[in-house]
Design an enzyme around this catalytic site. Structure first.
Site, short mmCIF file in Angstrom:
data_model
loop_
_atom_site.label_atom_id
_atom_site.label_comp_id
_atom_site.label_asym_id
_atom_site.label_seq_id
_atom_site.Cartn_x
_atom_site.Cartn_y
_atom_site.Cartn_z
N LYS A 209 0.69 -1.07 0.03
CA LYS A 209 0.16 -0.06 -0.03
C LYS A 209 0.72 1.20 0.01
O LYS A 209 0.71 2.19 -0.54
CB LYS A 209 -0.83 0.31 1.11
CG LYS A 209 -1.80 1.22 1.20
CD LYS A 209 -2.95 0.97 2.34
CE LYS A 209 -3.34 2.49 2.51
NZ LYS A 209 -4.44 2.42 3.87
N GLU A 215 10.49 -4.77 4.40
CA GLU A 215 10.66 -6.22 4.22
C GLU A 215 10.25 -6.31 2.39
O GLU A 215 10.98 -7.07 1.79
CB GLU A 215 9.29 -6.93 4.89
CG GLU A 215 9.74 -7.05 6.44
CD GLU A 215 9.06 -6.11 7.18
OE1 GLU A 215 8.77 -5.02 6.71
OE2 GLU A 215 8.79 -6.41 8.33
N GLY A 269 -4.64 -1.67 4.81
CA GLY A 269 -4.05 -2.69 4.27
C GLY A 269 -4.70 -4.26 4.66
O GLY A 269 -4.89 -5.04 3.85
N ARG A 270 -5.15 -4.19 5.82
CA ARG A 270 -5.81 -5.43 6.21
C ARG A 270 -7.15 -5.86 5.75
O ARG A 270 -7.78 -6.94 6.00
CB ARG A 270 -6.02 -5.78 7.73
CG ARG A 270 -6.45 -4.72 8.57
CD ARG A 270 -6.13 -4.82 9.95
NE ARG A 270 -6.68 -3.49 10.78
CZ ARG A 270 -5.74 -2.47 10.92
NH1 ARG A 270 -4.72 -2.32 10.36
NH2 ARG A 270 -6.19 -1.48 11.51
N GLU A 355 -4.83 -6.48 14.83
CA GLU A 355 -4.39 -5.19 14.50
C GLU A 355 -5.41 -3.99 14.34
O GLU A 355 -4.99 -2.89 14.62
CB GLU A 355 -3.60 -5.17 12.93
CG GLU A 355 -2.78 -4.07 12.62
CD GLU A 355 -1.72 -4.28 11.55
OE1 GLU A 355 -0.86 -4.77 11.45
OE2 GLU A 355 -2.50 -3.99 10.08
N HIS A 386 -5.52 -32.29 17.89
CA HIS A 386 -4.27 -33.15 18.47
C HIS A 386 -3.46 -32.22 19.13
O HIS A 386 -2.07 -32.78 19.15
CB HIS A 386 -3.81 -34.04 17.51
CG HIS A 386 -4.87 -35.02 17.10
ND1 HIS A 386 -5.30 -36.34 17.56
CD2 HIS A 386 -5.97 -34.89 16.13
CE1 HIS A 386 -6.26 -36.85 16.94
NE2 HIS A 386 -6.68 -36.04 15.90
N LYS A 514 9.69 -1.05 14.30
CA LYS A 514 10.16 -0.80 12.96
C LYS A 514 11.14 0.44 13.24
O LYS A 514 12.17 0.25 12.38
CB LYS A 514 9.11 -0.21 11.96
CG LYS A 514 8.18 -1.09 11.49
CD LYS A 514 7.27 -0.40 10.27
CE LYS A 514 6.14 -1.13 10.01
NZ LYS A 514 4.99 -0.44 9.35
O1 F6P Z 1 2.10 -4.28 9.89
C1 F6P Z 1 1.95 -2.89 9.57
C2 F6P Z 1 1.22 -2.62 8.17
O2 F6P Z 1 1.35 -1.49 7.75
C3 F6P Z 1 -0.19 -3.51 8.12
O3 F6P Z 1 -1.33 -2.74 8.46
C4 F6P Z 1 0.12 -3.66 6.57
O4 F6P Z 1 -0.93 -4.57 6.04
C5 F6P Z 1 1.54 -4.08 6.29
O5 F6P Z 1 2.15 -3.26 7.38
C6 F6P Z 1 2.05 -3.87 4.90
O6 F6P Z 1 2.26 -2.60 4.59
P1 F6P Z 1 2.06 -2.10 3.07
O7 F6P Z 1 1.11 -2.71 2.41
O8 F6P Z 1 2.15 -0.66 3.01
O9 F6P Z 1 3.53 -2.53 2.46
#
Ligand code: F6P
Length: 549
Positions: A209, A215, A269-270, A355, A386, A514
């Protein structure tokens, strides 16, 4: 804004006193007294989904009081407010309109004076063309080969939705397509996927987003280098696309905006699997199936906006969750899909719920004086029977469970599915009914045990029962049903956020870690002697470096 005294309100106080009178009531007695109990506490969404919530520690009175609380918190107004695009994400001053993405009758939804349906439909049209072109080999790789490996690079909401939904709908994948997901910064995540695929046949989808997530950008750079090393720089245009709200960052990364699928800041995002973030799914299952999923979610949206609270499935589930969390002191719940294809549903719901509602400050900026979001965990049945079911049946903690079960399996092999169904139905019954010490003693006697053995073992062999569960019975896990199911949980989380007076749509709690990681990174990479952390962090940095020498 609501008034500040959520837990001092009339409806809340009523529930507190009701709890005192009700807490010892046993579900098995309620079932015995009322043969209509299951019928009274069951709701349906067409012929798609049934919620049986009768195996909860509730009576009609409890539900009445809970609905009074929902009304007192103005849940109906708040639902309208979200759907019409009010800026209910108050800390970020944003509308919350993932629902517009599945607004299948296209009624205008205005944000800043513009009908967002126009933009949404344009992106869906672009997704349809692109996914068809990839699926049927019209959009080819740099060397003219068909793109059969679809690699989504994203994390959190830019990963979990696509992962969960592509797995859930595996039966609908185009033959010959393979989907891979790279999320973790651990180089193993990249290495394991890149080892399996051929660059000439691979499409990388960089899903972020913000397009600033370390990452995702690190993984995307590694994959880009791997591709360029194999096929040269010009290949990037045929092997990389981006899903984002941030055109500038996409350009900076070196992806042509023509290869970008847009979404907007009113999609959290979620809550984004319905948007361009679902491109990997659209390629795997086709845009028609993707749209069926949107239709299922739309059906749940209509149910949510049009059904009185007493029969409203997301509201019922939300309020029962509030009952356990705030009145019974039970701050956890488990989601157990009895379906192999839904195995990632608990991981997806963990982000959605925790979240969204893992907050301690209310919308007025005050620390809350009551519990908010519970801990959610889960896994696929029967596997988890189990592992953690021992605690759910006999532990000292009560863990309300949601059992999600399709009546029809995609793989009706022998009697596997009947055995699976028998198991999930048995779990709900066992948790509710339990087994008294007397019943345990009788069983031991029938098995020929001595009096001493019976006296010793009967407590171990007894089950308190009165342990709650919801059963969500689906007809089958198909795109439509999946859409309805996910929308149900989204709305449940939203309603709970209303009750707790919190902003369910920000996630500021993920920022501190972060930031600190950015401070520590150069200390790991360079010779920094003057570490200024606490003694534990300083020592760990030194020990890590010593191991890596
Ligand atoms: O972990 C925090 C967060 O902002 C989430 O809410 C989001 O889904 C994820 O990181 C990834 O963010 P982006 O889509 O901006 O890479």
């Amino acid at each position: 804004m609501f008034d500040r005294s959520v837990s001092k309100s009339k409806a809340w106080k009523k529930l507190e006193s009701h709890y005192k009178a009700f807490r010892k009531v046993e579900m098995r007695d309620l079932f015995a007294k009322d043969p209509e109990r299951a019928a009274k506490f069951t709701e349906k969404l067409g012929d798609t989904l049934v919620l049986d919530y009768s195996k909860n520690r509730i009576s009609e009175k409890t539900m009445g009081y809970l609905m009074n609380l929902a009304r007192e918190r103005r849940v109906e107004d708040k639902i309208k407010s979200m759907f019409r695009g009010d800026r209910i994400n108050i800390t970020e001053n944003r509308a919350v309109l993932h629902t517009a993405l599945r607004n299948r009758d296209n009624t205008p939804v205005m944000v800043n004076g513009r009908d967002v349906m126009v933009d949404i439909n344009a992106v869906f049209a672009k997704m349809r063309k692109f996914s068809d072109d990839v699926r049927y080999g019209k959009f080819k790789g740099h060397t003219g080969k068909k793109l059969v490996n679809i690699v989504n690079i994203g994390i959190g909401g830019s990963d979990l939705g696509p992962v969960m939904a592509t797995e859930a709908l595996k039966k609908y994948w185009l033959k010959g397509i393979n989907c891979y997901f790279i999320s973790n910064i651990d180089g193993t995540a990249c290495a394991e996927v890149l080892d399996k695929i051929n660059p000439e046949e691979t499409l990388f989808i960089v899903a972020s987003k913000t397009f600033t997530t370390i990452e995702t950008l690190t993984n995307a750079r590694t994959c880009r280098k791997w591709l360029v090393d194999a096929l040269g720089e010009p290949a990037v245009a045929k092997h990389f696309v981006a899903l984002s709200t941030n055109t500038e960052e996409v350009k900076k990364f070196g992806i042509n905006p023509d290869n970008m699928f847009e979404f907007w800041d009113f999609v959290g995002g979620r809550y984004s699997m319905w948007s361009a973030i679902g491109l990997s799914l659209a390629i795997a299952v086709g845009m028609d199936n993707f749209e069926k999923m949107l239709e299922g979610a739309f059906a749940m949206d209509k149910h949510f906006t049009e059904t009185p609270l007493e029969h409203n499935i997301p509201v019922i589930m939300a309020m029962i969750g509030v009952w356990y969390n705030n009145f019974m002191g039970c701050h956890r719940y488990a989601v157990i899909p009895y379906d192999q294809y839904l195995k990632y549903l608990p991981a997806y719901l963990q982000q959605l719920d925790m979240e969204s509602n893992g907050k301690s400050v209310d919308v007025n900026g005050e620390f809350v004086k009551y519990a908010t979001g519970p801990v959610l965990f889960g896994g696929a049945g029967t596997d988890v029977q189990h592992s953690f079911f021992q605690l759910i049946h006999q532990g000292t903690e009560m863990v309300p469970c949601d059992f999600v079960i399709p009546a029809i399996s995609h793989n009706e092999i022998g009697d596997h599915h009947e055995i699976l169904l028998a198991n999930v139905l048995a779990q709900g019954e066992a948790l509710m009914r339990g087994k008294t010490q007397k019943e345990a003693a009788e069983e031991l006697k029938a098995a020929g045990k001595s009096k001493e053995e019976i006296d010793f073992l009967k407590k171990f062999k007894s089950f308190s029962g009165n342990r709650p569960s919801n059963t969500l019975l689906l007809k089958k896990v198909d795109p439509y049903t999946l859409g309805a199911l996910v929308a149900l949980y989204e709305h449940k989380v939203f309603v709970q956020g209303i009750i707790w007076n919190i902003d369910s749509y920000d996630q500021m709690g993920v920022e501190l870690g972060k930031k600190l990681a950015l401070n520590i990174l150069p200390e790991l990479q360079n010779n920094v002697h003057d570490l200024k952390h606490d003694s534990s962090t300083n020592a760990l940095i030194k020990m890590v470096k010593a191991f890596r020498k």
